[in-house]
Design an enzyme around this catalytic site. Structure first.
Site, PDB file in Angstrom:
ATOM      1  N   ASP A  79       4.807  12.336  -2.301  1.00  0.00           N
ATOM      2  CA  ASP A  79       6.250  12.215  -2.568  1.00  0.00           C
ATOM      3  C   ASP A  79       6.393  11.415  -3.864  1.00  0.00           C
ATOM      4  O   ASP A  79       6.858  10.275  -3.863  1.00  0.00           O
ATOM      5  CB  ASP A  79       7.007  11.550  -1.404  1.00  0.00           C
ATOM      6  CG  ASP A  79       6.462  10.174  -1.000  1.00  0.00           C
ATOM      7  OD1 ASP A  79       7.232   9.395  -0.408  1.00  0.00           O
ATOM      8  OD2 ASP A  79       5.288   9.877  -1.287  1.00  0.00           O
ATOM      9  N   HIS A 131      -0.643   1.192  -2.440  1.00  0.00           N
ATOM     10  CA  HIS A 131      -0.785   1.931  -1.186  1.00  0.00           C
ATOM     11  C   HIS A 131      -1.550   3.255  -1.365  1.00  0.00           C
ATOM     12  O   HIS A 131      -2.636   3.444  -0.823  1.00  0.00           O
ATOM     13  CB  HIS A 131       0.598   2.234  -0.599  1.00  0.00           C
ATOM     14  CG  HIS A 131       1.448   1.036  -0.356  1.00  0.00           C
ATOM     15  ND1 HIS A 131       1.189   0.097   0.614  1.00  0.00           N
ATOM     16  CD2 HIS A 131       2.592   0.622  -0.973  1.00  0.00           C
ATOM     17  CE1 HIS A 131       2.123  -0.842   0.594  1.00  0.00           C
ATOM     18  NE2 HIS A 131       2.995  -0.550  -0.351  1.00  0.00           N
TER      19      HIS A 131
HETATM   20  O1  RIB Z   1       4.699   2.570   2.655  1.00  0.00           O
HETATM   21  C1  RIB Z   1       4.148   2.983   1.429  1.00  0.00           C
HETATM   22  C2  RIB Z   1       4.238   4.459   1.272  1.00  0.00           C
HETATM   23  O2  RIB Z   1       5.610   4.851   1.215  1.00  0.00           O
HETATM   24  C3  RIB Z   1       3.618   4.967  -0.051  1.00  0.00           C
HETATM   25  O3  RIB Z   1       3.120   6.267   0.136  1.00  0.00           O
HETATM   26  C4  RIB Z   1       4.785   5.004  -0.992  1.00  0.00           C
HETATM   27  O4  RIB Z   1       4.612   5.976  -2.029  1.00  0.00           O
HETATM   28  C5  RIB Z   1       5.878   5.443  -0.049  1.00  0.00           C
HETATM   29  O5  RIB Z   1       5.793   6.846   0.066  1.00  0.00           O
HETATM   30 CA    CA Z   2       3.765   8.066  -1.382  1.00  0.00          CA
END
Ligand code: RIB
Ligand code: CA
Length: 315
Positions: free
Chosen positions: A11, A239
Site C-alpha cells: 500500500d 516496518h
Molecule cells: O503498521 C505499519 C504498517 O502499516 C506498514 O506496512 C505501513 O506501511 C502501514 O501500511
Molecule cells: Ca505498508
C-alpha cells in the site's frame, strides 16, 4: 539473496517505497506487484509504485490495482498524517506507466500457476488481495512456497489501537482468512519493526545519494514528523523494509518460533489483534500437528545501517 520468484502486495506509502528500493537494489526477482488500500487507496498506491519503479529503471515489473475496500467494510481513508496526502510524503515523482488490466488477486493466482511451488509472497499492507486470491483459487496455498507479512503484534502493543497493528486492523477478516489457509506465514510484526529505525543521520546520508535515494530521503520528511514525537527523537520505524529483508534472508531473525496465530476479526475493542500462542516455548506444550506459522520476535541490531547501505546502491 533469494533467487525465488516474488509477488509483492503493498500500500505504497513511505516505508513501502523504501521496501521497493530495497527489493530492486537486492535484485529480487519481482514477477508482479499488487496494490491494496491501506495507507492510501489501492489506485493511489499503484500510481506511486509505478512511478517509483520507473524512476528505479524497473518499469518492466507489472503493477496491478487491488482491492479498494477491505472485506465487508469500507476503505478507512488516507493515513495522510503518517504518509502525506499522496502517500509518499507529498513528493511528486514523474508519472510513468499504467497498471495492468488484471486485478492484484488475479495476478497473484496467475503467478502462482506460472511458478507452482516456487512463488514467494511478501505482503506489506492489509491482506485483502491475498484473501480474494484464496477465494478465486482455493488451491493457491499448495502453489505458493510461503508468505511473509509485515503485520501484527505478538507481545507488544498495537499502533492503531492498544492491541492491533494497522495492516491487520485495516482488514481483520482478510487477515483471519490468510492465517487460516494452509500456507506457512511468517509474521514480522511490531515486536521487531518498531525497534528497526532510521535516524536523522541515515536520512541525511540517504539525501546525499543519487536521484532515487534523494527521492526516498525527501519522502522521509513527513514520516519523521509523525514518528519523532512518538519515538522521542528525529527517527522513524522501518516496518516494511525489515519484513522484506527477513523475506530475502539478508536479515536472519534471532528468534522466530513456529506458533499458531489467530486474528480477532470482530469489530470490537479487540479488532485486529493477533493472538500468538507461545505456550510451546515450554517443553510441556509441544506444537500441535499442523502448526506452520512463524512469528519473528528478535532480529540482530543495525538494520538501519544495512538498509542505508543497500538504498545508496540505487542510481
Ligand atoms: O503498521 C505499519 C504498517 O502499516 C506498514 O506496512 C505501513 O506501511 C502501514 O501500511
Ligand atoms: Ca505498508
Amino acid at each position: 539473496m533469494s533467487g525465488a520468484p516474488w509477488y509483492l502486495d503493498c500500500d505504497t506509502g513511505i516505508d513501502d517505497a523504501l521496501t521497493l528500493g530495497l527489493l530492486v537494489a537486492e535484485g529480487a526477482d519481482l514477477k508482479g506487484i499488487g496494490s491494496v488500500s491501506g495507507n492510501l487507496s489501492a489506485a493511489g498506491g499503484a500510481r506511486n509504485t509505478l512511478d517509483l519503479m520507473s524512476l528505479m529503471g524497473r518499469a518492466d515489473v507489472p503493477v496491478a490495482v487491488g482491492a479498494h475496500d477491505p472485506l465487508g467494510d469500507e476503505f478507512h481513508g488516507v493515513a495522510d498524517f503518517v504518509h502525506g496526502a499522496n502517500g509518499i510524503g507529498d513528493v511528486e515523482l514523474p508519472r510513468a506507466g499504467e497498471p495492468v488490466a488484471e486485478s492484484a488477486a488475479e495476478m497473484l493466482v496467475r503467478l502462482a500457476h506460472e511458478h507452482p511451488g516456487a512463488l514467494r509472497v511478501l505482503a506489506v499492507g492489509p491482506l485483502t488481495n491475498l484473501a480474494l486470491a484464496l477465494a478465486l483459487d482455493p488451491e493457491l496455498p499448495s502453489l505458493v512456497a510461503d508468505v511473509v507479512i509485515m503485520g501484527g503484534a505478538a507481545l507488544v502493543p498495537g499502533n492503531v489501537s492498544s492491541v492491533a497493528e494497522a495492516n491487520i486492523w485495516n482488514d481483520p477478516v482478510a487477515a483471519d482468512l490468510v492465517l487460516q489457509a494452509s500456507w506457512p506465514v511468517t509474521m514480522v510484526g511490531l515486536d521487531v519493526t518498531m525497534d528497526a529505525r532510521f535516524e536523522e543521520t541515515h536520512r541525511v546520508e540517504l539525501a546525499a545519494g543519487g536521484a532515487v535515494p534523494k527521492a526516498l530521503a525527501a519522502m522521509l520528511g513527513v514520516y519523521f514528523q509523525y514518528y519523532t514525537p512518538i519515538l522521542g527523537r528525529p527517527s522513524c520505524a522501518l516496518h516494511d523494509p525489515l519484513a522484506a529483508a527477513i523475506a530475502l534472508g539478508t536479515v536472519v531473525p534471532t528468534s522466530a518460533p513456529v506458533v499458531p496465530i489467530e486474528v480477532d476479526a470482530t469489530d470490537g475493542p479487540g479488532r485486529g489483534q493477533t493472538l500468538v500462542d507461545l505456550r510451546s516455548r515450554f517443553v510441556g506444550y509441544p506444537p500441535q500437528p499442523g502448526t506452520r506459522h512463524r512469528v519473528v520476535l528478535g532480529v540482530p541490531e543495525g538494520f538501519g545501517d544495512e538498509l542505508l547501505a543497500t538504498l545508496l546502491r540505487l542510481p
